[in-house]
Design a protein around this motif. Structure first.
Motif, PDB file in Angstrom:
ATOM      1  N   PHE A 124      35.891 -29.345  -5.114  1.00 54.43           N
ATOM      2  CA  PHE A 124      36.837 -30.459  -5.210  1.00 54.43           C
ATOM      3  C   PHE A 124      37.649 -30.325  -6.497  1.00 54.43           C
ATOM      4  N   GLY A 125      38.590 -31.221  -6.668  1.00 52.38           N
ATOM      5  CA  GLY A 125      39.359 -31.304  -7.913  1.00 52.38           C
ATOM      6  C   GLY A 125      39.988 -29.976  -8.329  1.00 52.38           C
ATOM      7  N   PHE A 126      39.737 -29.592  -9.573  1.00 55.53           N
ATOM      8  CA  PHE A 126      40.351 -28.380 -10.119  1.00 55.53           C
ATOM      9  C   PHE A 126      39.607 -27.095  -9.749  1.00 55.53           C
ATOM     10  N   LEU A 180      34.714 -49.840 -14.547  1.00 52.54           N
ATOM     11  CA  LEU A 180      35.891 -49.739 -15.395  1.00 52.54           C
ATOM     12  C   LEU A 180      35.681 -48.650 -16.457  1.00 52.54           C
ATOM     13  N   GLU A 181      36.653 -47.726 -16.537  1.00 54.82           N
ATOM     14  CA  GLU A 181      36.572 -46.699 -17.581  1.00 54.82           C
ATOM     15  C   GLU A 181      37.624 -46.994 -18.630  1.00 54.82           C
ATOM     16  N   PRO A 182      37.218 -47.298 -19.867  1.00 57.46           N
ATOM     17  CA  PRO A 182      38.234 -47.549 -20.887  1.00 57.46           C
ATOM     18  C   PRO A 182      39.022 -46.262 -21.161  1.00 57.46           C
ATOM     19  N   TYR A 199      42.122 -37.248 -19.454  1.00 58.50           N
ATOM     20  CA  TYR A 199      43.059 -37.775 -18.440  1.00 58.50           C
ATOM     21  C   TYR A 199      42.992 -36.970 -17.139  1.00 58.50           C
ATOM     22  N   SER A 200      41.940 -36.158 -16.991  1.00 60.75           N
ATOM     23  CA  SER A 200      41.841 -35.236 -15.857  1.00 60.75           C
ATOM     24  C   SER A 200      41.978 -35.920 -14.498  1.00 60.75           C
ATOM     25  N   SER A 201      41.355 -37.068 -14.373  1.00 58.21           N
ATOM     26  CA  SER A 201      41.357 -37.744 -13.088  1.00 58.21           C
ATOM     27  C   SER A 201      42.793 -38.143 -12.709  1.00 58.21           C
ATOM     28  N   VAL A 212      45.610 -36.917 -13.967  1.00 61.56           N
ATOM     29  CA  VAL A 212      46.452 -35.714 -13.846  1.00 61.56           C
ATOM     30  C   VAL A 212      46.213 -35.034 -12.498  1.00 61.56           C
ATOM     31  N   PHE A 213      44.944 -35.009 -12.066  1.00 66.31           N
ATOM     32  CA  PHE A 213      44.667 -34.404 -10.759  1.00 66.31           C
ATOM     33  C   PHE A 213      45.359 -35.183  -9.643  1.00 66.31           C
ATOM     34  N   LYS A 214      45.305 -36.517  -9.766  1.00 67.71           N
ATOM     35  CA  LYS A 214      45.905 -37.362  -8.719  1.00 67.71           C
ATOM     36  C   LYS A 214      47.434 -37.282  -8.734  1.00 67.71           C
ATOM     37  N   TYR A 229      37.956 -24.911 -20.153  1.00 62.69           N
ATOM     38  CA  TYR A 229      36.542 -25.266 -19.942  1.00 62.69           C
ATOM     39  C   TYR A 229      36.428 -26.652 -19.328  1.00 62.69           C
ATOM     40  N   PHE A 230      35.344 -26.833 -18.598  1.00 61.15           N
ATOM     41  CA  PHE A 230      34.986 -28.158 -18.096  1.00 61.15           C
ATOM     42  C   PHE A 230      33.935 -28.729 -19.027  1.00 61.15           C
ATOM     43  N   LEU A 231      34.051 -30.002 -19.291  1.00 57.94           N
ATOM     44  CA  LEU A 231      33.061 -30.688 -20.103  1.00 57.94           C
ATOM     45  C   LEU A 231      32.540 -31.885 -19.300  1.00 57.94           C
ATOM     46  N   SER A 261      27.498 -25.008 -13.480  1.00 57.01           N
ATOM     47  CA  SER A 261      28.514 -26.019 -13.797  1.00 57.01           C
ATOM     48  C   SER A 261      28.176 -26.857 -15.036  1.00 57.01           C
ATOM     49  N   HIS A 262      29.208 -27.409 -15.617  1.00 53.86           N
ATOM     50  CA  HIS A 262      29.112 -28.333 -16.750  1.00 53.86           C
ATOM     51  C   HIS A 262      28.186 -29.503 -16.411  1.00 53.86           C
ATOM     52  N   ARG A 263      28.314 -30.001 -15.178  1.00 54.29           N
ATOM     53  CA  ARG A 263      27.507 -31.148 -14.748  1.00 54.29           C
ATOM     54  C   ARG A 263      26.035 -30.758 -14.698  1.00 54.29           C
ATOM     55  N   SER A 271      33.614 -36.413 -16.575  1.00 50.83           N
ATOM     56  CA  SER A 271      33.942 -35.021 -16.886  1.00 50.83           C
ATOM     57  C   SER A 271      35.436 -34.779 -16.948  1.00 50.83           C
ATOM     58  N   GLY A 272      35.814 -33.621 -17.469  1.00 53.29           N
ATOM     59  CA  GLY A 272      37.231 -33.301 -17.573  1.00 53.29           C
ATOM     60  C   GLY A 272      37.451 -31.815 -17.779  1.00 53.29           C
ATOM     61  N   LEU A 273      38.690 -31.390 -17.522  1.00 53.03           N
ATOM     62  CA  LEU A 273      39.105 -29.999 -17.705  1.00 53.03           C
ATOM     63  C   LEU A 273      39.932 -29.913 -18.991  1.00 53.03           C
ATOM     64  N   LYS A 316      26.898 -21.748  -5.510  1.00 55.37           N
ATOM     65  CA  LYS A 316      26.627 -21.002  -6.747  1.00 55.37           C
ATOM     66  C   LYS A 316      27.256 -21.695  -7.953  1.00 55.37           C
ATOM     67  N   LYS A 317      28.317 -22.438  -7.707  1.00 57.97           N
ATOM     68  CA  LYS A 317      28.956 -23.204  -8.789  1.00 57.97           C
ATOM     69  C   LYS A 317      27.941 -24.134  -9.446  1.00 57.97           C
ATOM     70  N   ASN A 318      27.105 -24.752  -8.613  1.00 58.76           N
ATOM     71  CA  ASN A 318      26.152 -25.749  -9.123  1.00 58.76           C
ATOM     72  C   ASN A 318      25.069 -25.164 -10.022  1.00 58.76           C
TER      73      ASN A 318
HETATM   74  P1  IMP Z   1      35.515 -37.937 -13.318  1.00 55.66           P
HETATM   75  O1  IMP Z   1      34.359 -37.531 -14.151  1.00 55.66           O
HETATM   76  O2  IMP Z   1      35.075 -38.267 -11.926  1.00 55.66           O
HETATM   77  O3  IMP Z   1      36.378 -38.967 -13.973  1.00 55.66           O
HETATM   78  O4  IMP Z   1      36.363 -36.615 -13.150  1.00 55.66           O
HETATM   79  C1  IMP Z   1      37.579 -36.395 -13.781  1.00 55.66           C
HETATM   80  C2  IMP Z   1      38.391 -35.381 -13.029  1.00 55.66           C
HETATM   81  O5  IMP Z   1      37.990 -34.088 -13.491  1.00 55.66           O
HETATM   82  C3  IMP Z   1      38.187 -35.398 -11.530  1.00 55.66           C
HETATM   83  O6  IMP Z   1      39.178 -36.126 -10.891  1.00 55.66           O
HETATM   84  C4  IMP Z   1      38.319 -33.946 -11.160  1.00 55.66           C
HETATM   85  O7  IMP Z   1      39.649 -33.717 -10.807  1.00 55.66           O
HETATM   86  C5  IMP Z   1      37.988 -33.193 -12.433  1.00 55.66           C
HETATM   87  N1  IMP Z   1      36.664 -32.583 -12.337  1.00 55.66           N
HETATM   88  C6  IMP Z   1      35.507 -33.032 -12.878  1.00 55.66           C
HETATM   89  N2  IMP Z   1      34.490 -32.219 -12.573  1.00 55.66           N
HETATM   90  C7  IMP Z   1      35.022 -31.235 -11.805  1.00 55.66           C
HETATM   91  C8  IMP Z   1      34.456 -30.102 -11.156  1.00 55.66           C
HETATM   92  O8  IMP Z   1      33.253 -29.827 -11.184  1.00 55.66           O
HETATM   93  N3  IMP Z   1      35.338 -29.351 -10.466  1.00 55.66           N
HETATM   94  C9  IMP Z   1      36.646 -29.610 -10.373  1.00 55.66           C
HETATM   95  N4  IMP Z   1      37.220 -30.648 -10.940  1.00 55.66           N
HETATM   96  C10 IMP Z   1      36.406 -31.463 -11.655  1.00 55.66           C
END
Ligand code: IMP
Length: 182
Positions: A140-142, A35-37, A80-82, A84-86, A106-108, A164-166, A66-68, A159-161
């Protein structure tokens, strides 16, 4: 040393395992949804999620959230990235950015680590901009709309890895763990 990563996302786990190996840290996968509050602050959300999980998982573990963030949209979608993406997806973000000159983004990533007693957080950030169209088929994602050094993350592949923020958040955690020498 060994540390448990709680996530339902296999891609995130693989990335952590790969980076962990470089630091001599074995990352164990606990595949689990949690669960994510809701909230406006990624760090607070990650910290709260870990505190809730810590009531059940009694050993050290970490989670990652993480988020954009787009300054021209006052930080939207951010935490709210997750959702919004969906819902509106990459096309929706491109529409919102239509006619906006300041395309910085930016990604955090926030890692919340439970050490058996307390929850500590580690952050990683990568700066880039929102592309004017969807490009690339990796990631994936954005990734297809996030441009870094002229290429979208979806065009960069592995190369992203490296940037990346992660990756940056994981390195901060692993450096910390290595300093503890446990
Ligand atoms: P969560 O950390 O899994 O909740 O990620 C939140 C949302 O941010 C995900 O649904 C992705 O859409 C987006 N996101 C997080 N990290 C990345 C990334 O490395 N690339 C693209 N989208 C990302």
């Amino acid at each position: 040393m060994k540390v448990t990563f709680v996530t339902s996302n296999e891609g995130k786990y693989r990335e952590a395992k790969y980076i962990g190996e470089r630091y001599g840290i074995e990352v164990e996968w606990l595949r689990k949804e949690y669960l994510e509050p809701q909230g406006n602050d990624l760090k607070e959300i990650a910290k709260k999620s870990a505190e809730i999980l810590a009531e059940k998982i009694k050993k050290p573990f970490f989670i990652e959230d993480s988020g954009l963030f787009i300054p021209a949209l006052r930080g939207f979608p951010g935490p709210y990235s997750s959702f919004v993406f969906k819902t509106i997806g990459n096309e929706g973000i491109l529409k919102l950015m239509d006619g906006i000159e300041d395309r910085r983004a930016y990604f955090l990533a926030v890692i919340a680590f439970f050490d058996g007693k307390n929850v500590l957080t580690f952050e990683g950030r990568v700066d880039g901009k929102i592309a004017t169209e969807i490009r690339g088929d990796k990631g994936f994602g954005f990734d297809p709309i996030f441009e870094y050094d002229g290429k979208t993350f979806a065009e960069m592949g592995d190369k992203k890895n490296e940037v990346s923020h992660r990756r940056r958040a994981l390195e901060a955690l692993f450096s910390y763990l290595n300093k503890l020498k446990i």
